[in-house]
Design a protein around this motif. Sequence first.
Motif, PDB file in Angstrom:
ATOM      1  N   ASP A   1       2.189   0.726  -1.185  1.00 46.04           N
ATOM      2  CA  ASP A   1       1.219   1.672  -0.633  1.00 46.04           C
ATOM      3  C   ASP A   1       0.998   1.427   0.856  1.00 46.04           C
ATOM      4  O   ASP A   1       0.680   2.357   1.611  1.00 46.04           O
ATOM      5  CB  ASP A   1      -0.100   1.572  -1.401  1.00 46.04           C
TER       6      ASP A   1
ATOM      7  N   ASP B   1      -2.425   3.561   2.518  1.00 44.43           N
ATOM      8  CA  ASP B   1      -3.407   2.643   3.078  1.00 44.43           C
ATOM      9  C   ASP B   1      -3.417   1.277   2.402  1.00 44.43           C
ATOM     10  O   ASP B   1      -4.305   0.460   2.656  1.00 44.43           O
ATOM     11  CB  ASP B   1      -4.798   3.268   3.045  1.00 44.43           C
ATOM     12  N   GLY B   2      -2.456   1.032   1.535  1.00 42.22           N
ATOM     13  CA  GLY B   2      -2.282  -0.333   1.049  1.00 42.22           C
ATOM     14  C   GLY B   2      -3.232  -0.793  -0.037  1.00 42.22           C
ATOM     15  O   GLY B   2      -3.369  -1.998  -0.276  1.00 42.22           O
ATOM     16  N   ASP B   3      -3.892   0.144  -0.711  1.00 43.19           N
ATOM     17  CA  ASP B   3      -4.890  -0.283  -1.688  1.00 43.19           C
ATOM     18  C   ASP B   3      -4.548   0.061  -3.138  1.00 43.19           C
ATOM     19  O   ASP B   3      -5.343  -0.210  -4.039  1.00 43.19           O
ATOM     20  CB  ASP B   3      -6.261   0.323  -1.343  1.00 43.19           C
ATOM     21  N   LEU B   4      -3.380   0.626  -3.367  1.00 46.37           N
ATOM     22  CA  LEU B   4      -3.101   1.157  -4.703  1.00 46.37           C
ATOM     23  C   LEU B   4      -3.161   0.087  -5.797  1.00 46.37           C
ATOM     24  O   LEU B   4      -3.677   0.329  -6.897  1.00 46.37           O
ATOM     25  CB  LEU B   4      -1.731   1.839  -4.724  1.00 46.37           C
TER      26      LEU B   4
END
Lengths: 333, 333, 223, 223
Positions: free
Chosen positions: D40, D45-48
């Motif tokens: 992600d 945004d890198g939060d998945l």
Amino acid sequence: MKKFINAPENVVTEMLEGLLFAHSDLLKTADDNVKNIVRKDAPVKDKVAIISGGGSGHLPLFLGYIGEGMLDGVAVGEIFASPSSSQILSVTKQVDSGKGVLYLYGNYGGDVMNFDMAGEMAEMEGIQTAAVIGTDDVASMPKGEEDQRRGVAGLFYLYKMAAAKAEEGSSLEEVVRVTEHASRNVRTMGVALSPCTLPEVGKPTFNIEEGQMEIGMGIHGEPGYYKGKLQSADDITSTLIEEISEDLSLNQGDEVSVLINGLGATPLEELYIVCRKVKDIFLDREINIEKVYVGEYATSLEMAGLSISVLKLDDELKRLLHRPFNTPFHKQL
Amino acid sequence: MKKFINAPENVVTEMLEGLLFAHSDLLKTADDNVKNIVRKDAPVKDKVAIISGGGSGHLPLFLGYIGEGMLDGVAVGEIFASPSSSQILSVTKQVDSGKGVLYLYGNYGGDVMNFDMAGEMAEMEGIQTAAVIGTDDVASMPKGEEDQRRGVAGLFYLYKMAAAKAEEGSSLEEVVRVTEHASRNVRTMGVALSPCTLPEVGKPTFNIEEGQMEIGMGIHGEPGYYKGKLQSADDITSTLIEEISEDLSLNQGDEVSVLINGLGATPLEELYIVCRKVKDIFLDREINIEKVYVGEYATSLEMAGLSISVLKLDDELKRLLHRPFNTPFHKQL
Amino acid sequence: MYSEELNDEMNSLEINDIKSIIIKLKTIMEENKDDLCELDAALGDGDLGLTVSKGFREIAANIDELAVKDIGNLLKRSGFILADKVPSTMGTLLASGFMQAGKLLEGKESLTPNEAATLFEGMILGISKRGKAAIGDKTIIDSLYPAHKALEVAAAQELSLKEAFKGAYEQARLGAEHTKEMQSKFGRASKYLERSIGHQDPGATVGALIVEGFHLYINEGNK
Amino acid sequence: MYSEELNDEMNSLEINDIKSIIIKLKTIMEENKDDLCELDAALGDGDLGLTVSKGFREIAANIDELAVKDIGNLLKRSGFILADKVPSTMGTLLASGFMQAGKLLEGKESLTPNEAATLFEGMILGISKRGKAAIGDKTIIDSLYPAHKALEVAAAQELSLKEAFKGAYEQARLGAEHTKEMQSKFGRASKYLERSIGHQDPGATVGALIVEGFHLYINEGNK
Ligand SMILES: Nc1ncnc2c1ncn2[C@@H]1O[C@H](COP(=O)(O)OP(=O)(O)O)[C@@H](O)[C@H]1O
Ligand SMILES: Nc1ncnc2c1ncn2[C@@H]1O[C@H](COP(=O)(O)OP(=O)(O)O)[C@@H](O)[C@H]1O
Ligand SMILES: [Mg+2]
Ligand SMILES: [Mg+2]
Ligand SMILES: [Mg+2]
Ligand SMILES: [Mg+2]
């Protein structure tokens, strides 16, 4: 170095040109020097004028506090360097309404010498001046040597008190009395997580390793008294409040105002996490927080870190605290 | 990761507890949920209510804009994550005075779906809602697909316009009309110098090498369209203003308001250097800057970077722009 | 560039020599800029190299417009420039030092070895009047003072200027090094308390560099 | 822990099996948290990873209080939990998927292979209704859809649940991998335009992990 700048030696001048444009409704220059900034409506009639000054790199300190209910003028230095005595003199002349001028600034050698020189020159020109020097940084000198301490974010409270008192029509002596009283009752403790870089130097002046923090660091990177593993927000807050409370001899039933100040790169979100813990600690100790300020009030370029300032209140300081102010950065209705 | 936090999963709740304490004069919760925040005096009689919402980590966005002359309420999500539809519904019910509620938020999938769901639920409860979605980020989609763009700092202007219009007593339809009009006339371009770190992830989501910058990056680290050598403040400013001006078809004689927004770690000093260049460019093109805002208006945790937003004004927008507002973070007198 | 050749017998400093020395100091400070910043970073805010190099640059840039005949006036006006352009601690102290030295040397068109000692006496006087520091407080005084002493002794012994400044520079250098063992009592560094021990004082280093400038000019004819 | 042993002949999923699968999914998502965040981070945004692991953790934590008899109800209420606790894009889409699947399986106390296919049909229906994405848009649909197709075919061929899910998982995995070649049309990733090509879609990866959970539980008796 990662900065939005042009030639490093022009940083201060260009910054001031932008700032004077953005806030032309509130600010003007003295003697056409962008480094000498005063209230648009200076001199304010029948009011003791309050002047501050110091190095750049600390916005909103110092010039950000010019405005109604706050400062009348500021002499702006280069990054982390004092303004010159002739700058201070020029601002002094521009703001004096005949009731005298208070020099109110932080305790740094260069500033002290230049304000002293300016005061001597002002006197020769028939302007009455007095000086109160901010010394709120608990970590900078041990108890017993309070007047040797550095001035940091607590200056905000001194500005607030001095200006509110001046606006009530008080004399220079009265303003000095209240400001000195406030100064004796304000303490600050800071903690840093990362350094800052002077544009003209191009690399950080110090280093804090990953996972480390430094307690007691000054707003120019002056080192603190404890370097160690980064702790939780709650633990850090407890340490800072502990030191402040002891130095200030805070007792159950006391009333305070608290300023939680970001040093530059620390997100507001984190300041509020600290704010929550301060609330809990003081609630627990039955110390009443009359008013809390959270945000960037005295920064150190892009340093990550924060400071907590506590002002112990009495009735007079409390009244002055609630008076409104209107500056380019912070406003109180 | 260097942050002042306790357990990463409690960051948002603890931040909100501190924030509600610090600003208890202006804010209250809806349904005792710290993530549902409304104006202290909600619902405001006979006024269309404006609600926003979105992920945390962008203070003052979103909840920092609650207050007179701005938003009525905000549903707060976890870091970079949408609030839930039931939160939005709860805020909706708390702020509706019977004149309807405008949902005003940025164009992100999660937010769109949850506001949509909330709107459907509100309708079932007899509350009229409408939505305007911020899509100001020029870099996020090419011209022709404007409504697919992300919403970033330009949201500030949409809040300002919608709220000012609502305060004039306008109907929901009128407020929607003005807000959509403002939305068509606002553009933002951003540039980042360093990444940010989600507290629960613990390391940066991307990387920008020393000496490099990225133009067009979004406020969650969504990548930009140009990655290259860090340029001078003046050159970067020219590029951003160029892109915006073209996309907005700015012409000589136009009037604008400009917002120069820090993304988190960038010192105010640098924003003013950029401000100076914006002034010079528009002066040169004979475009009048009616009002400029400089500071942190929409951040991305501790990201270093900035964005420039430009709102093209007509008489109505100009009138609305100058109306005062009073929020915990920014105030206009 | 301004001065006539100093031959071995020559035993006075003309105004043009002083100007040349100031220009030499500009170069020296420029060369030592980064080192001085680093010393200052350890005990202060890391800007000292910028201040002093800018300070001497500003004087040098205006040197032709400064008084041409009177050394006292030249020093005083150099002091004004420092006060105006580099009002940091070091800049302000050097300004006070230059102004005081200028006062003591008013009207002089050339300096005897004894008057060269007076120049440094004036520097020290001006600095300590403004800054209140004494010997051993770990400041610029701790390199300037031993240099001044050496110049006085050399003058009494009627040594040549070359000999005098060779010795003065040696003393200044030692004095600066000696500050490593001292605890800072003034300025930002004083907040380090005993942790300041071990670091050489950046201001004292500047003092030694100033004496070095005189020494190099006089002994190496480095004009 | 809830289910009776699935023997080779057994060809239905009881409610306790579904509960066990959800608990298994909690573990799988936890194990893949960092990898999903990284996928992600490249496109969003890198939060998945945080979202989905938290989502299944929340359902698992409340699983005993969720309906005990009716699979439809269990899925619907799981959807409510996701909508409430993880209202990000993926959380909200999964919530819609679970709710829709729950609607289609209302009243069911156990699922035939055909009804297991219906579960995935419901997921896809709910997700595409809410998110408007179609096959090939580089979303979670691109792994769920081939899995669903495989389940339908397997049911038509009267294959065992084990066979069916083995094939479905294989298809889901391939589908997820196949997203590497696609351009994102929805969500944050869509702003990358053609630069999204080359990266595997994190949401599609989640889809494949969900099918993997069913597959592992059924084929390895991993309870
Ligand atoms: N009161 C004083 N008297 C003499 N020298 C001083 C005094 N205070 C500081 N110094 C000298 O100034 C040096 C630091 O100068 P500078 O970097 O300009 O200070 P700042 O950056 O704090 O204004 C110190 O190394 C010390 O030698
Ligand atoms: N409209 C949509 N329909 C289906 N799936 C979508 C849609 N938009 C995004 N997705 C999926 O969601 C994933 C990202 O989810 P998530 O990380 O929760 O998003 P965000 O953090 O932006 O809220 C993508 O990888 C994609 O598979
Ligand atoms: Mg300095
Ligand atoms: Mg997200
Ligand atoms: Mg210094
Ligand atoms: Mg995401």
